[in-house]
Design an enzyme around this catalytic site. Structure first.
Site, PDB file in Angstrom:
ATOM      1  N   GLU A 244       0.873  -1.173   0.000  1.00  0.00           N
ATOM      2  CA  GLU A 244       0.000   0.000   0.000  1.00  0.00           C
ATOM      3  C   GLU A 244       0.903   1.214   0.000  1.00  0.00           C
ATOM      4  O   GLU A 244       1.536   1.545   1.005  1.00  0.00           O
ATOM      5  CB  GLU A 244      -0.935   0.059   1.202  1.00  0.00           C
ATOM      6  N   CYS A 278      -3.177   8.052   4.979  1.00  0.00           N
ATOM      7  CA  CYS A 278      -3.023   7.512   3.622  1.00  0.00           C
ATOM      8  C   CYS A 278      -4.182   7.915   2.721  1.00  0.00           C
ATOM      9  O   CYS A 278      -3.983   8.196   1.540  1.00  0.00           O
ATOM     10  CB  CYS A 278      -2.918   5.988   3.675  1.00  0.00           C
TER      11      CYS A 278
END
Length: 468
Positions: A244, A278
């Site tokens: 990720e 994020c």
């Protein structure tokens, strides 16, 4: 000052690297942690220890592995206050927010403890005289490389999924939050056999040595640049890369929405955790119909957030954020509020709103990871979709709209792993998405993460011939 150690084959020690790093607290610039940097020999020793422990841990009953995770979750929950103080001191998140993040990590550990024993293969329809099945097996040694912006919750997810499926782990916490990772491991390790969890510390060279080591999976949450380096290393070794990476998540504000409500959502997405999330809102496309009241309300929200926002993780990140803001203003953007570096200790940066932005500005094109809300006015929903989709990233996106057809178009057409409609955060537990483009690859959450941490073996079993 926290004095951090490596954990290799059940023993806590500084390691053989001989070099140390000092973490400076972002609230007041005082040193908070000294950490030894792992040498290549330390990393190799940790991988060997994990490899040696892997066969026995793989044979351990899933229920027993789950019980170990539950015990670790209990220990982390009991020490949440102490862990929150360490985390706040290293990366600047206010203590209450740190406790919430730790609670999320505990919940994730418990989730994987419950899911692990029920993670099953399936039987296949073969001949009556044979048994055919697909069985899940652990991959082996998992290298877990975690970020600083949510160091406990992210670590608990990756560690929990890897361990409950029978893998052993070498964990490298971020060099910006090493004491947080060290204390987490101190709480975790007593509930696991020797060598099942090993921990090494350090900056980029230590991470590169681990990613290139004799591991079977490298699970990483962090920047796109680091993720690409890991992917290249895995291509050479054959390890699975589970990534990720970064994002530059768009927010579309459609015509017909309440601009004040929309501004509250935008501020939450852009300013929470000082923009260091994020899936933070990194670029805003607002319909001209509501643009003026939206920007006015967003500036008011920024003023309110400015009274409670924490610092960025360090001055290095703050300099990067400020450079993007200055470049936008130099190239024609209007600074509505914020955008000035405080003359005070710490790494604080005010909530900042920019208008008149263009697609090619770094603040719209790159990941900012700070409390900055750049706004671009559009004339239609179609234009907003087109601009939002034009990005090298594809982590998440948010659409605020009163139109169900626009909501449907958004989740079908935006190239992002997570699409949120009329809420910048939230969602049911257990969701898992594939990030797109430069934002990574593989499932990093939910039950599907158990699939990522295992391999499937097809078994065909017949009885021996009669007469043996």
């Amino acid at each position: 000052m926290h004095e951090v150690e490596q954990l290799i084959d059940g023993r806590w020690a500084p390691g053989t690297g001989g070099r140390t790093l000092t973490v400076t607290g972002p609230c007041d610039d005082r040193p908070v942690t000294r950490v030894p940097v792992a040498s290549e020999a330390d990393v190799a020793a940790a991988v060997r220890a994990a490899r040696a422990a892997a066969p026995e841990w793989a044979r351990t009953a899933p229920a027993a592995r789950a019980a170990a995770l539950h015990a670790a979750a209990n220990a982390i929950e009991a020490a949440a206050g102490e862990l929150a103080e360490i985390m706040a001191g290293e990366m600047g998140k206010p203590v209450d927010g740190a406790r919430d993040s730790i609670a999320a990590g505990v919940g994730t550990l418990r989730q994987y403890a419950e899911l692990g024993p029920t993670h099953r293969g399936r039987s296949l329809a073969g001949d009556d005289g044979a048994i055919d099945l697909m069985a899940y097996r652990p991959r082996g040694v998992v290298a877990v490389i975690t970020p600083w912006n949510d160091p406990v919750a992210v670590s608990c997810g990756l560690l929990g999924a890897a361990l409950v499926t029978g893998n052993t782990v070498v964990h490298k916490p971020s060099e910006r939050t090493p004491a947080t990772g060290w204390r987490l491991a101190r709480l975790f390790a007593p509930h696991l056999p020797q060598g099942v969890l090993d921990v090494v510390h350090g900056d980029a060279p230590a991470g590169a040595a681990l990613a290139a080591g004799a591991v079977d999976v490298v699970a990483h949450v962090g920047s796109t640049a680091t993720g690409r380096s890991i992917a290249a290393a895995c291509a050479r070794t054959g390890a699975k890369a589970l990534l990720e990476n970064g994002g530059s998540d768009p927010l579309i504000v459609d015509a017909g929405v309440d601009p004040v409500w929309a501004a509250g959502q935008a501020a939450l997405g852009a300013f929470a955790n000082s923009g260091q999330i994020c899936v933070a809102v990194e670029r805003i496309y607002v319909h001209r119909e509501v643009a003026e009241p939206f920007v006015e309300a967003l500036a008011a929200e920024a003023e309110t957030w400015g009274k409670q926002i924490g610092p960025l993780v360090d001055r290095r990140l703050r300099d990067t954020v400020h450079q993007q803001v200055r470049a936008a203003v130099r190239d024609g953007a209007t600074l509505v509020c914020g955008g000035a570096v405080p003359d005070a200790p710490g790494a604080y940066y005010p909530p900042t709103v920019l208008t008149g932005c263009t697609d090619d500005m770094p603040v719209m094109r790159e990941e900012t990871f700070g409390p900055v809300a750049p706004v671009l006015v559009v004339d239609s929903f179609e234009e907003a979709l087109e601009r939002a989709a034009d990005s090298p990233y594809g982590l998440a996106a948010t659409v605020l709209t009163p139109s169900m057809s626009h909501a449907q178009r958004a989740w079908r057409e935006l190239p992002a792993g997570t699409i949120k409609v009329n809420a910048v955060f939230g969602g049911a537990p257990g969701g898992a998405a594939h990030p797109r483009r430069g934002s990574g690859q593989g499932f990093g959450y939910g039950p599907e993460l158990l699939d990522e941490m295992t391999v499937t073996t097809v078994v065909h079993l017949e009885a021996p011939p009669t007469g043996w």
